[in-house]
Design a protein around this motif. Structure first.
Motif, PDB file in Angstrom:
ATOM      1  N   TYR A 368      49.336  31.168   7.333  1.00 41.36           N
ATOM      2  CA  TYR A 368      50.511  31.855   7.865  1.00 41.36           C
ATOM      3  C   TYR A 368      50.229  32.465   9.238  1.00 41.36           C
ATOM      4  O   TYR A 368      49.203  33.117   9.443  1.00 41.36           O
ATOM      5  N   ALA A 369      51.128  32.261  10.189  1.00 38.87           N
ATOM      6  CA  ALA A 369      50.993  32.800  11.548  1.00 38.87           C
ATOM      7  C   ALA A 369      51.619  34.190  11.610  1.00 38.87           C
ATOM      8  O   ALA A 369      52.786  34.373  11.241  1.00 38.87           O
ATOM      9  N   PHE A 370      50.843  35.147  12.065  1.00 39.35           N
ATOM     10  CA  PHE A 370      51.249  36.551  12.142  1.00 39.35           C
ATOM     11  C   PHE A 370      52.610  36.691  12.839  1.00 39.35           C
ATOM     12  O   PHE A 370      52.843  36.119  13.896  1.00 39.35           O
ATOM     13  N   HIS A 371      53.511  37.451  12.215  1.00 40.22           N
ATOM     14  CA  HIS A 371      54.845  37.757  12.743  1.00 40.22           C
ATOM     15  C   HIS A 371      55.823  36.587  12.676  1.00 40.22           C
ATOM     16  O   HIS A 371      56.976  36.715  13.103  1.00 40.22           O
ATOM     17  N   SER A 372      55.394  35.444  12.166  1.00 40.68           N
ATOM     18  CA  SER A 372      56.315  34.311  12.069  1.00 40.68           C
ATOM     19  C   SER A 372      57.039  34.346  10.724  1.00 40.68           C
ATOM     20  O   SER A 372      56.866  35.272   9.917  1.00 40.68           O
ATOM     21  N   CYS A 373      57.855  33.334  10.473  1.00 43.20           N
ATOM     22  CA  CYS A 373      58.425  33.165   9.132  1.00 43.20           C
ATOM     23  C   CYS A 373      58.144  31.746   8.645  1.00 43.20           C
ATOM     24  O   CYS A 373      58.958  31.116   7.973  1.00 43.20           O
ATOM     25  N   GLY A 374      56.952  31.262   9.005  1.00 44.35           N
ATOM     26  CA  GLY A 374      56.502  29.966   8.518  1.00 44.35           C
ATOM     27  C   GLY A 374      57.041  28.790   9.320  1.00 44.35           C
ATOM     28  O   GLY A 374      57.630  28.945  10.385  1.00 44.35           O
ATOM     29  N   LYS A 375      56.818  27.597   8.765  1.00 43.01           N
ATOM     30  CA  LYS A 375      57.260  26.349   9.388  1.00 43.01           C
ATOM     31  C   LYS A 375      58.377  25.734   8.547  1.00 43.01           C
ATOM     32  O   LYS A 375      58.491  26.015   7.354  1.00 43.01           O
ATOM     33  N   GLU A 376      59.159  24.888   9.184  1.00 44.85           N
ATOM     34  CA  GLU A 376      60.202  24.191   8.430  1.00 44.85           C
ATOM     35  C   GLU A 376      59.580  23.452   7.256  1.00 44.85           C
ATOM     36  O   GLU A 376      58.486  22.900   7.354  1.00 44.85           O
ATOM     37  N   ILE A 377      60.284  23.453   6.120  1.00 45.41           N
ATOM     38  CA  ILE A 377      59.799  22.700   4.972  1.00 45.41           C
ATOM     39  C   ILE A 377      60.313  21.265   5.084  1.00 45.41           C
ATOM     40  O   ILE A 377      61.285  21.002   5.815  1.00 45.41           O
ATOM     41  N   PRO A 378      59.699  20.291   4.393  1.00 41.23           N
ATOM     42  CA  PRO A 378      60.127  18.891   4.537  1.00 41.23           C
ATOM     43  C   PRO A 378      61.590  18.655   4.179  1.00 41.23           C
ATOM     44  O   PRO A 378      62.214  17.724   4.694  1.00 41.23           O
ATOM     45  N   GLN A 379      62.133  19.497   3.307  1.00 37.05           N
ATOM     46  CA  GLN A 379      63.517  19.311   2.851  1.00 37.05           C
ATOM     47  C   GLN A 379      64.553  19.890   3.811  1.00 37.05           C
ATOM     48  O   GLN A 379      65.753  19.724   3.599  1.00 37.05           O
ATOM     49  N   CYS A 380      64.105  20.599   4.849  1.00 33.02           N
ATOM     50  CA  CYS A 380      65.050  21.290   5.715  1.00 33.02           C
ATOM     51  C   CYS A 380      64.540  21.266   7.157  1.00 33.02           C
ATOM     52  O   CYS A 380      63.522  21.896   7.462  1.00 33.02           O
ATOM     53  N   HIS A 381      65.203  20.550   8.031  1.00 33.01           N
ATOM     54  CA  HIS A 381      64.763  20.411   9.414  1.00 33.01           C
ATOM     55  C   HIS A 381      65.379  21.497  10.290  1.00 33.01           C
ATOM     56  O   HIS A 381      66.528  21.901  10.087  1.00 33.01           O
ATOM     57  N   VAL A 382      64.612  21.951  11.265  1.00 32.50           N
ATOM     58  CA  VAL A 382      65.016  23.075  12.113  1.00 32.50           C
ATOM     59  C   VAL A 382      65.028  22.648  13.572  1.00 32.50           C
ATOM     60  O   VAL A 382      64.130  21.940  14.031  1.00 32.50           O
ATOM     61  N   ARG A 383      66.035  23.090  14.305  1.00 34.70           N
ATOM     62  CA  ARG A 383      66.036  22.948  15.756  1.00 34.70           C
ATOM     63  C   ARG A 383      66.534  24.261  16.371  1.00 34.70           C
ATOM     64  O   ARG A 383      67.238  25.041  15.715  1.00 34.70           O
ATOM     65  N   ILE A 384      66.124  24.499  17.604  1.00 41.01           N
ATOM     66  CA  ILE A 384      66.542  25.693  18.330  1.00 41.01           C
ATOM     67  C   ILE A 384      67.522  25.269  19.412  1.00 41.01           C
ATOM     68  O   ILE A 384      67.208  24.411  20.247  1.00 41.01           O
ATOM     69  N   ASP A 385      68.707  25.840  19.392  1.00 44.88           N
ATOM     70  CA  ASP A 385      69.729  25.494  20.377  1.00 44.88           C
ATOM     71  C   ASP A 385      69.447  26.251  21.679  1.00 44.88           C
ATOM     72  O   ASP A 385      70.068  27.268  21.985  1.00 44.88           O
ATOM     73  N   SER A 386      68.461  25.746  22.410  1.00 45.43           N
ATOM     74  CA  SER A 386      68.013  26.399  23.637  1.00 45.43           C
ATOM     75  C   SER A 386      67.494  25.344  24.601  1.00 45.43           C
ATOM     76  O   SER A 386      66.977  24.303  24.180  1.00 45.43           O
ATOM     77  N   GLU A 387      67.599  25.614  25.898  1.00 42.59           N
ATOM     78  CA  GLU A 387      67.086  24.668  26.890  1.00 42.59           C
ATOM     79  C   GLU A 387      65.569  24.581  26.849  1.00 42.59           C
ATOM     80  O   GLU A 387      64.974  23.590  27.268  1.00 42.59           O
TER      81      GLU A 387
END
Length: 549
Positions: A368-387
């Protein structure tokens, strides 16, 4: 990777752990081995069939965590009915509204709920049934007779009792609706999150691979089971994997929790930040806050000994068998997380929402990375709507098999929840790092997390408050886990006339009492503060909430 149906897990576990404990109320009211659970499920199936309940019908559950809530959930899911989960903290009118909105045909209520509702108010129900003793009230005559005759029908169907060979659950219905989860109140258009069997299976399948059980593992169900966080990871995944699940049937005060942890000795604890913050701030921080301890805490070699002792004490607090402490729902206090990080405690912070049933991201505590909330799980993909998603905050958007079908009978809200290319908007703002860890830096939504994981929508409270005397406008904010209303009073001649001989402060207290009367305990306003000028607004005349804390 193909997803395995959660009822397949349950079926296999039923057979392999037939005589082992499955569900138990911590106060001892109800208890089921897997064999007894299988039999009770079949008995409910026969009963519902006799009562004319069909596949796809909606069965509402409204009560505190208990073994019978779990039994009813599993029975309804394996019957191909739809569970409508309603928080027991809602007011009676809120419960009536959600039962009506969901089109439920049966309502099971717990002891705390049956005291406050008038079952005759819900005309669309075939029957209301008390969850604790399974007695029926206010049923149609035909339904009552069928209910009362179900025991004979059950004995005829299973003359030798339910055996391992009788355990067969449907697994061909991934796309069918499984749960309607109501997390908001009843004002406006209620949001019933539509979750499918695939949504639930994705979460169970992930947990089965990443957070595996061992024979005899125990877990304490203390978060509201009507919420997806508690439902999924303190109950459904646990019973599907063969754990012994103990239900905390009373309010989770610190004293109650400490006693329960010592008794259950859970292998995993799921909780919201408030619980951990209270434990660490009360039991750890005072011991390490003196000037001398602050120096020793950072002194090489000595600090390893001190931190080891602190970890040992915290392990004991949680029952001594803890392998996973998973925190979710909101950001963890920085000082508290620093202590957990320093002592190398087995914790992590995950991220999810009801609309994903609930998991979006996770990482095992040792990675676990300090202050993060983990990584996307295989069942749920994540993207950031940012340039630049690695440097500039953008909305976190998700897709995958965990994502809901939409909001029940609310096309407008469903449409607003998704982008044009089909990704769901979380309303949270954050960035990624190069390793894929997610860091949440704010919420574009206004939802406030309640003390036990309840969702509180300030707009609902403000709507009620703004209709009270002498209130021009208001916003509700969270301060140290208490809800405070900031009010700009009505300063027009009519407003002043309303007061008469009464002070503005007196009127606001009366307003607070009046509003709270119709609210569940967790969303009641603790105090009202007057502000001297109107709230600052955007060009669209929305209040700039971020300016007021």
């Amino acid at each position: 990777m193909a997803t395995k149906h959660y009822l397949s897990y349950l079926q296999e576990t039923m057979r392999s752990r037939w005589n082992c404990l499955a569900l138990k109320d911590l106060d001892g009211v109800n208890s089921y081995t897997y064999a007894e659970l299988a039999a009770a499920i079949e008995k409910l199936h026969v009963t519902w069939s006799e009562m004319g309940i069909k596949e796809g019908d909606k069965i509402a559950l409204c009560g505190r965590n208990c073994a019978n809530w779990g039994l009813l959930f599993l029975a309804a899911e394996s019957y191909k009915a739809v569970v409508v989960s309603i928080l027991p903290d809602f007011t009676a009118d809120g419960i009536y509204s959600l039962v009506d909105h969901s089109e439920a045909v049966l309502l099971y209520v717990g002891p705390n709920v049956k005291k406050k509702i008038d079952t005759k108010q819900m005309k669309g129900l075939k029957a209301t049934i008390f969850m604790d003793d399974m007695t029926i009230v206010d049923a149609e005559e035909k339904t009552r007779k069928a209910f009362e005759g179900a025991e004979a029908a059950y004995q005829k169907a299973f003359p030798n009792g339910v055996t391992i060979d009788d355990v067969h659950y449907p697994t061909d219905n991934f796309d069918d609706l499984a749960v309607l989860n109501y997390t908001s109140g009843s004002t406006g258009n209620p949001k019933g999150v539509m979750l499918t069997h695939l949504n639930l299976s994705g979460n169970v399948d992930f947990a089965s691979h990443r957070i595996p059980h061992q024979p005899g593992d125990t877990v304490l169900s203390m978060l509201p089971i009507a919420h997806m966080f508690g439902l999924m990871f303190e109950f459904l995944y646990q019973v599907c994997e063969g754990a012994e699940t103990y239900f905390l049937t009373q309010a989770p005060t610190p004293t109650v929790l400490m006693k329960a942890f010592a008794q259950v000795k859970p292998f995993m604890i799921l909780t919201v930040p408030l619980v951990i913050e209270k434990i660490v701030k009360k039991g750890v921080l005072p011991k390490i806050s003196s000037p001398m301890m602050k120096v020793l805490w950072k002194t090489p070699i000595i600090n390893r000994i001190i931190r080891g002792k602190v970890k040992e004490g915290l392990d004991k607090t949680f029952g001594g068998q803890l392998r996973y402490l998973i925190i979710g729902g909101a950001a963890l206090n920085g000082e508290v997380e620093q202590v957990l990080h320093d002592i190398k405690f087995q914790y992590c912070v995950g991220y999810g929402m009801t609309e994903c049933a609930p998991l979006i991201s996770y990482e095992d505590w040792y990675r676990y990375a300090f202050h993060s909330c983990g990584k996307e799980i295989p069942q749920c993909h994540v993207r950031i709507d940012s340039e630049d998603p690695y440097k500039k905050d953008g909305e976190i958007q998700v897709s995958g098999i965990n994502v809901m079908k939409g909001y029940y009978k609310n096309e407008e809200a469903t449409k607003a929840a998704f982008t044009e290319d089909g990704w769901m908007r979380t309303g949270d703002l954050g960035i990624l790092d190069k390793d894929g860890n997610i860091y949440i830096h704010g919420r574009s939504k206004n939802m406030i997390l309640g003390p036990s994981g309840q969702n509180i929508y300030p707009e609902e409270l403000e709507d009620k408050l703004n209709s009270q005397p002498c209130v021009a406008e208001s916003i509700v904010v969270d301060r140290d886990h208490k809800l405070v209303a900031l009010v700009y009073p009505d300063t027009t001649p009519d407003g002043k006339k309303l007061l008469g001989t009464k002070s503005l402060t007196q009127q606001m207290e009366e307003n607070r009492v009046a509003v709270n009367k119709d609210l569940p305990q967790y969303s009641q306003i603790s105090s009202i503060e007057l502000v001297a000028s109107e709230f600052e607004k955007t060009p669209k005349r929305s209040i700039k909430r971020y300016l007021y804390k």
